[in-house]
Design an enzyme around this catalytic site. Sequence first.
Site, PDB file in Angstrom:
ATOM      1  N   CYS A   1       0.780  -1.301  -0.177  1.00  0.00           N
ATOM      2  CA  CYS A   1       0.047  -0.071   0.008  1.00  0.00           C
ATOM      3  C   CYS A   1       0.816   0.959  -0.003  1.00  0.00           C
ATOM      4  O   CYS A   1       0.928   2.204   0.810  1.00  0.00           O
ATOM      5  CB  CYS A   1      -1.024   0.062   1.337  1.00  0.00           C
ATOM      6  N   ALA A   2       1.804   1.350  -0.951  1.00  0.00           N
ATOM      7  CA  ALA A   2       2.866   2.277  -0.687  1.00  0.00           C
ATOM      8  C   ALA A   2       2.556   3.719  -1.247  1.00  0.00           C
ATOM      9  O   ALA A   2       3.237   4.569  -0.958  1.00  0.00           O
ATOM     10  CB  ALA A   2       3.976   1.684  -1.872  1.00  0.00           C
TER      11      ALA A   2
ATOM     12  N   LYS B   1       6.828   6.856   1.931  1.00  0.00           N
ATOM     13  CA  LYS B   1       7.627   5.874   2.888  1.00  0.00           C
ATOM     14  C   LYS B   1       8.650   4.748   2.078  1.00  0.00           C
ATOM     15  O   LYS B   1       9.669   4.703   2.570  1.00  0.00           O
ATOM     16  CB  LYS B   1       6.697   4.805   3.355  1.00  0.00           C
TER      17      LYS B   1
ATOM     18  N   CYS C   1      -3.105   5.152   9.462  1.00  0.00           N
ATOM     19  CA  CYS C   1      -3.311   6.723   9.893  1.00  0.00           C
ATOM     20  C   CYS C   1      -4.818   6.517  10.370  1.00  0.00           C
ATOM     21  O   CYS C   1      -5.590   7.721  10.111  1.00  0.00           O
ATOM     22  CB  CYS C   1      -3.357   7.769   8.632  1.00  0.00           C
TER      23      CYS C   1
ATOM     24  N   ASP D   1      -2.926  -6.493  -5.623  1.00  0.00           N
ATOM     25  CA  ASP D   1      -3.793  -6.579  -4.373  1.00  0.00           C
ATOM     26  C   ASP D   1      -2.942  -7.247  -3.204  1.00  0.00           C
ATOM     27  O   ASP D   1      -2.475  -8.212  -3.273  1.00  0.00           O
ATOM     28  CB  ASP D   1      -5.098  -7.621  -4.600  1.00  0.00           C
TER      29      ASP D   1
END
Length: 435
Positions: free
Chosen positions: A255-256, A261, A377, A304
Amino acid sequence: MQNNATKLSSRALAAQIILQVLDQGKSLSTVLPEVHSHINIKDQSLIQEMTFGICRVLPRLESIVKLLVEKPLKGKTRLVHCLLLVGLYQLLYMRVPSHAAVDEVVNATKVLKLDSFRGLVNGVLRRFLREQADILAKVDKHWQTLHPEWLVNKLKKSYPHWREIIDANNQRPPMWIRVNSQFSSVESYAVALDGVAEYLHSSQIPPCALYLNQPQAVSSLPNFAKGWATVQDAHAQWAALLLDVSNGDKVLDACAAPGGKTTHILELAPKANVIALDIEQARLKRVAENLSRLGQDAKIICGDASQPNQWLEDDEMFDRILLDAPCSATGVIRRHPDIKWLRKESDIDELVQLQAKILTALWQRLKPNGVLLYATCSILPEENSLQIKRFLEKTQDAMLVEMDFGGEKVFEKQFFPSEKGGDGFFYAKLVKKVD
């Protein structure tokens, strides 16, 4: 909408955007770039101020409309309602002369083909100006959370300081940058910013973070184009530090997007073998742009995270996995105020299930003694501490290990948004035990 954006006034565009958020469930981060590509910089800033601001204080504006409009504006007249929200926001929160604000909004009825509502819009806004003190006395009689009730109830249930969290959510977000240690020290970069930046010493703030006293265009940041700095929230900057990557490690950043990050990992370990994964192809474009700006290499994959067998070789394993899991984003509301109106209570259970599915799937791809850093988050316990608790109960080879936040040593960390602080983030660090 974007095809005729250049023909519409900024007020008309703002009303259309708010309609898409409130009635069609589209996010500002999706809609605004489409509009921005057709209008000038000045109008971009104005539209962003109006749309973000309206989402921030929506219940207050809605209460005013309710007092001033006899019959609710529904169906095809919802655009008129959104135009009134634009007008009221300008009158209350922007430095626009009252007569100019009213005239601009009234004129927007024509370009939106709402000529028959011109009188209504004019009358409502002028009545508000005449009776403003009385109207606001009624509307502001009680403290307003400016949050949906379901979310307030969840925060009340979880945290004694829920009011402080809500107040922080309702503020404008601070701007933080991450200084690239390959090019400059934080102190030197702060000097180059000439009084705009502060280095805040705290266990909450990572050593690479600089707080800006006022938001700056990235073009004004010294050597930004050369990769000397990256815009990234302070608490988000802990992720790469906690992951503790070494050169040569095989790393998955799940999930970059948008890549903050990923690039930080490569700043700290330039020779790490990094895969940057995201499920949305469009968002991976941002990852590629950020890697290019910093002169870094990573393998970018659209896939995914809950189905690693679809995009990995059968025997491919990782030394480090960063799982910045899909979440409610309730920790970044001040940065994305439309979240309050896009997110539904029913979404939380679905997200919790998805997080558990991804966590379980990626754990199978972690080498013995490898580290998986779970991050969100979110500030909701069911996505964070309770999620980790459930995972540990069913995963025999998983062990929670201590993390060091500038001298504060904890096994789990829940950050909350605060003034001159970072956003709401959660971290838990897991190691795969060897039999």
